[in-house]
Design an enzyme around this catalytic site. Structure first.
Site, PDB file in Angstrom:
ATOM      1  N   GLY A  81       1.031  -1.050  -0.002  1.00 32.27           N
ATOM      2  CA  GLY A  81      -0.071  -0.068  -0.056  1.00 32.27           C
ATOM      3  C   GLY A  81       0.864   1.276   0.089  1.00 32.27           C
ATOM      4  O   GLY A  81       0.567   2.414   0.686  1.00 32.27           O
ATOM      5  N   LEU A 117       1.506   3.469  -2.163  1.00 33.99           N
ATOM      6  CA  LEU A 117       1.166   4.726  -2.822  1.00 33.99           C
ATOM      7  C   LEU A 117       0.054   5.390  -2.000  1.00 33.99           C
ATOM      8  O   LEU A 117      -0.661   6.325  -2.690  1.00 33.99           O
ATOM      9  CB  LEU A 117       1.003   4.592  -4.143  1.00 33.99           C
ATOM     10  N   GLY A 118      -0.636   5.002  -0.989  1.00 39.37           N
ATOM     11  CA  GLY A 118      -1.481   5.327  -0.162  1.00 39.37           C
ATOM     12  C   GLY A 118      -1.039   6.628   0.540  1.00 39.37           C
ATOM     13  O   GLY A 118      -0.033   6.977   0.567  1.00 39.37           O
ATOM     14  N   GLN A 119      -2.118   7.103   1.391  1.00 37.77           N
ATOM     15  CA  GLN A 119      -2.033   8.410   1.966  1.00 37.77           C
ATOM     16  C   GLN A 119      -0.823   8.397   3.220  1.00 37.77           C
ATOM     17  O   GLN A 119       0.116   9.066   3.309  1.00 37.77           O
ATOM     18  CB  GLN A 119      -3.138   8.699   2.984  1.00 37.77           C
ATOM     19  N   ILE A 175      -0.940  -2.024  -5.632  1.00 37.91           N
ATOM     20  CA  ILE A 175      -1.577  -2.592  -6.772  1.00 37.91           C
ATOM     21  C   ILE A 175      -1.470  -1.506  -7.936  1.00 37.91           C
ATOM     22  O   ILE A 175      -1.582  -2.041  -9.003  1.00 37.91           O
ATOM     23  CB  ILE A 175      -2.892  -2.696  -6.345  1.00 37.91           C
ATOM     24  N   ARG A 176      -1.460  -0.223  -7.598  1.00 35.63           N
ATOM     25  CA  ARG A 176      -1.223   0.721  -8.935  1.00 35.63           C
ATOM     26  C   ARG A 176       0.423   0.756  -9.081  1.00 35.63           C
ATOM     27  O   ARG A 176       1.350   0.512  -8.169  1.00 35.63           O
ATOM     28  CB  ARG A 176      -1.689   2.198  -8.275  1.00 35.63           C
ATOM     29  N   TYR A 234     -15.332  -2.683   7.715  1.00 29.44           N
ATOM     30  CA  TYR A 234     -14.046  -2.217   7.824  1.00 29.44           C
ATOM     31  C   TYR A 234     -13.537  -2.278   9.404  1.00 29.44           C
ATOM     32  O   TYR A 234     -12.399  -2.941   9.959  1.00 29.44           O
ATOM     33  CB  TYR A 234     -13.693  -0.713   7.531  1.00 29.44           C
TER      34      TYR A 234
HETATM   35  C1  AKB Z   1     -11.448   5.969   7.942  1.00 28.00           C
HETATM   36  O1  AKB Z   1     -12.222   6.963   8.087  1.00 28.00           O
HETATM   37  O2  AKB Z   1     -12.220   4.862   7.278  1.00 28.00           O
HETATM   38  C2  AKB Z   1     -10.220   5.888   8.301  1.00 28.00           C
HETATM   39  C3  AKB Z   1      -9.987   5.411   9.711  1.00 28.00           C
HETATM   40  C4  AKB Z   1     -10.542   6.351  10.815  1.00 28.00           C
HETATM   41  O3  AKB Z   1      -9.766   4.356  10.158  1.00 28.00           O
HETATM   42  N1  AKB Z   1      -9.835   7.181   8.096  1.00 28.00           N
END
Ligand code: AKB
Length: 305
Positions: A8, A10-12, A34-35, A139
Site C-alpha cells: 500500500g 502509494l496510499g496516504q 496495486i497501482r 472495515y
Molecule cells: C476511515 O475513515 O475509514 C479511516 C479510519 C479512521 O480508519 N480514516
C-alpha cells in the site's frame, strides 16, 4: 540493515512513510502497491497484488526482507459498498503477511488498526484502550479481527506484529474511501477555491492526527524494545479532535475563502458510531507517544508547502 517491504506504498500513509524510512541509510526499501507510481520513486518499487502470496514469497526471498509494513486496506466508507470484498482484501492480505512472517522469519511487522474498532456503545469521550468492542462497519470488524489475530499469532508463532489504532489522518492527499476524509477534501477545496459539500453534519466530532505525527508514531513504535506483554496492544493514539465546522473555521482563519454546505449521507451513521476522543495514555507511558501537532500547527505545516 533493515530490509523493509511496504504494501500500500502509494496510499496516504505509505507515500510519506516510504520517503521517511528511505532517508535512513540503514534501511533498504521495497515499496509495493496495486497501482503504478506516477513519478519515479527514490526507493525500489514493484507493482504487486498482496493477495498474490507466491509473488510476495519471491519478493521477500529475492530482497532478503526482514521487516514489513502492511498498509493495504479498504477503508470504512468504501467498505460498506462491498462487505465481502472488504473482508477478503483486509483479512486475506493480513493472513498473507503473517504467513510470510512465519515462513521467512520476518523479525518485525507493522499493521495499522483504526478507531473503527469501537461502536456506538462506547463512551465517546476518551474511549478506553481496552474495553468491549462492537464495531458496526465491515472495515471496523476486519480491524478488530486483525487485532485478535495479531495476538493469536504472537502466542502461536512468536511473531512480532506491532500496531496502532489510527484516527482520521490529515495530510494534503486524502486516504480515499474513509469517513474522516472530509478534512483533507475540505482543505483541497479551499486551496482550489471550490465550494465543499460535507457529508457529515457540522458538529460531528472525531479524533484526528496529522500525518507527520502518525509517521513518527509508527517509527517510534517499531523501534521500541517492549517487555513481554506490552506488545499485545494496538495502541490508541490521537493528535486532536475536530468537527467539520471547527476545521472549516480554522482554514478560513488562515485567510482562505471557503464555502461549505452540509448534506449528511450514510457516512454520518459511521461517524456517529465512533468516539470523539480516545484515551492514548498507554502509548504515552509505554513508548513515549506524544503528538507534536495541534490544529493550528497542522494547517501551518500543510499550507507552507
Ligand atoms: C476511515 O475513515 O475509514 C479511516 C479510519 C479512521 O480508519 N480514516
Amino acid at each position: 540493515m533493515n530490509r523493509i517491504l511496504i504494501t500500500g506504498a502509494l496510499g496516504q500513509i505509505g507515500t510519506l512513510l516510504c520517503q521517511s524510512l528511505s532517508n535512513d541509510p540503514d534501511n533498504f526499501i521495497l515499496a509495493t502497491d496495486i497501482r503504478k507510481p506516477i513519478k519515479n520513486t527514490q526507493y525500489d518499487f514493484v507493482q504487486a497484488d498482496v493477495l498474490d502470496y507466491k509473488f510476495f514469497v519471491k519478493l521477500v526471498t529475492e530482497h532478503r526482507i526482514n521487516t514489513i509494513y502492511h498498509l493495504v486496506s479498504i477503508l470504512s466508507a468504501n467498505g460498506e459498498h462491498d462487505p465481502f470484498g472488504t473482508w477478503n482484501l483486509n483479512i486475506q492480505s493480513f493472513q498473507n503477511i503473517v504467513r510470510l512472517g512465519k515462513e521467512y522469519k520476518i523479525k518485525r511487522i507493522f499493521w495499522p488498526s483504526s478507531i473503527a474498532v469501537y461502536g456506538k456503545d462506547i463512551s465517546p469521550i476518551l474511549a478506553p484502550q481496552q474495553t468491549e468492542m462492537n464495531p458496526e462497519t465491515i472495515y471496523g470488524i476486519t480491524k478488530l479481527a486483525g487485532e485478535k489475530l495479531m495476538n493469536y499469532y504472537k502466542i502461536k508463532y512468536g511473531l512480532d506484529i506491532r500496531s496502532i489504532r489510527l484516527p482520521g489522518v490529515i495530510s494534503i492527499n486524502a486516504a480515499g474511501g474513509g469517513t474522516t476524509d472530509f478534512a483533507v477534501e475540505m482543505l483541497n477545496c479551499a486551496l482550489n477555491k471550490d465550494k465543499y459539500t460535507c457529508y457529515l453534519l457540522p458538529n460531528t466530532r472525531l479524533p484526528m492526527i496529522y500525518i507527520e505525527d502518525a509517521i513518527n508514531a509508527i517509527k517510534a513504535l517499531m523501534k521500541t524494545n517492549f517487555k513481554n506483554n506490552e506488545r499485545i496492544y494496538s495502541y490508541n493514539v490521537m493528535g486532536y479532535s475536530l468537527t467539520p465546522k471547527i476545521w472549516a473555521d480554522a482554514i478560513i482563519n488562515k485567510g482562505y475563502k471557503l464555502e461549505v454546505d452540509y448534506k449528511p449521507d450514510y457516512r454520518q451513521i459511521i461517524a456517529d458510531g465512533w468516539p470523539q476522543t480516545v484515551d492514548d495514555k498507554l502509548a504515552n507511558s509505554i513508548w513515549g507517544w506524544a503528538p507534536k501537532y495541534n490544529i493550528e500547527k497542522t494547517l501551518s505545516d500543510i499550507l507552507k508547502s
